[in-house]
Design a protein around this motif. Sequence first.
Motif, PDB file in Angstrom:
ATOM      1  N   TRP A  48      64.503  37.741  -5.503  1.00  0.00           N
ATOM      2  CA  TRP A  48      64.566  37.720  -6.702  1.00  0.00           C
ATOM      3  C   TRP A  48      63.404  36.937  -6.814  1.00  0.00           C
ATOM      4  CZ3 TRP A  48      67.874  35.850  -3.458  1.00  0.00           C
ATOM      5  CH2 TRP A  48      69.435  36.652  -3.147  1.00  0.00           C
ATOM      6  N   ASP A  77      71.793  31.324 -10.511  1.00  0.00           N
ATOM      7  CA  ASP A  77      73.072  32.091  -9.689  1.00  0.00           C
ATOM      8  C   ASP A  77      73.027  33.085  -9.063  1.00  0.00           C
ATOM      9  OD1 ASP A  77      76.308  32.250 -10.570  1.00  0.00           O
ATOM     10  OD2 ASP A  77      75.397  34.085 -10.765  1.00  0.00           O
ATOM     11  N   THR A  80      74.786  37.022  -9.191  1.00  0.00           N
ATOM     12  CA  THR A  80      73.934  37.697 -10.505  1.00  0.00           C
ATOM     13  C   THR A  80      72.421  37.701 -11.350  1.00  0.00           C
ATOM     14  OG1 THR A  80      73.766  35.733 -12.094  1.00  0.00           O
ATOM     15  CG2 THR A  80      76.036  37.391 -11.624  1.00  0.00           C
ATOM     16  N   GLY A  82      70.509  35.831 -12.102  1.00  0.00           N
ATOM     17  CA  GLY A  82      70.503  35.078 -13.364  1.00  0.00           C
ATOM     18  C   GLY A  82      69.994  33.647 -13.725  1.00  0.00           C
TER      19      GLY A  82
END
Length: 287
Positions: A48, A77, A80, A82
Amino acid sequence: MTQARIWDDRVCGLGEGALWHPGRGQLFWFDILAGTLHSRDGDTQLSWTFPEPVSAAGWIDRDTLMVAGATGFWRFDIPTGGIARLGDLEADRPDTRSNDGRADPVGGFWIGTMGLGAEPGAGAIYRYFRGEVRRIVTDITIPNAICFSPHGDFAYYADTRAEIIWKQRIDRAGWPSGKREVFADFSGVGLAPDGAVCDADGNVWVAQWGAWRVACHGPDGRFLQALACGAAHTTCPAFGGPDLATMFVTSATQGLNDGALDHQPGGGRTWAAEMPVRGLAEHKVVL
């Protein structure tokens, strides 16, 4: 000397912040300057990207991490991807970024900052605790080796540039208490302490930048043994696996001379070894 093997073959410019999430049984780590968080789910590689350099994390619950970045703390998160900003960290200092960090036994999160060019004394160590961010160490150049003794009575931290690890008593609320003392002084032998973690017996395992290893020092500071890695710049160890007897080690290619990677194809990769000791489960961050 025990020998580690390559566990993940992705090359990090500045791998750091290894964290074994005890609730998920999953390793997370960072490539700081790329602003990337890496992980593995079985054989599946996960990554990510954040909007700024990120360097260290603690777990909040099974699906959530706190991530420390160049200007602040982020709630991440995992399912997800997020992110949400939790608070600032030297947000008014574009000349600094976060570096090494770890959660303490009562749920606080210690995080070091440093100058982008490792300017002398430009860094500090902060503690995030229940929404408050307080500076607890000043005048440090490259903060590293943040970890905590098994009984939660001592914290350790280093200044890599000074080649010293300090031992600091902490009170029941997790704050520093009294004067720090020198735990290990490597300045006479030219070893540079990087990230560190304590095992269940209270030994401190410290990655040594440029030394191809993670060194183990007893609670009294004496050198005991080492884990060899096929990367010169080892950066951060973490105990993980089902019984916390596997040591994972991040590494870096930053600062290597041209052609150096030809002689260390494992540079920047993440390493692992089965160890004769067990680690401690990482503490939860309390928001």
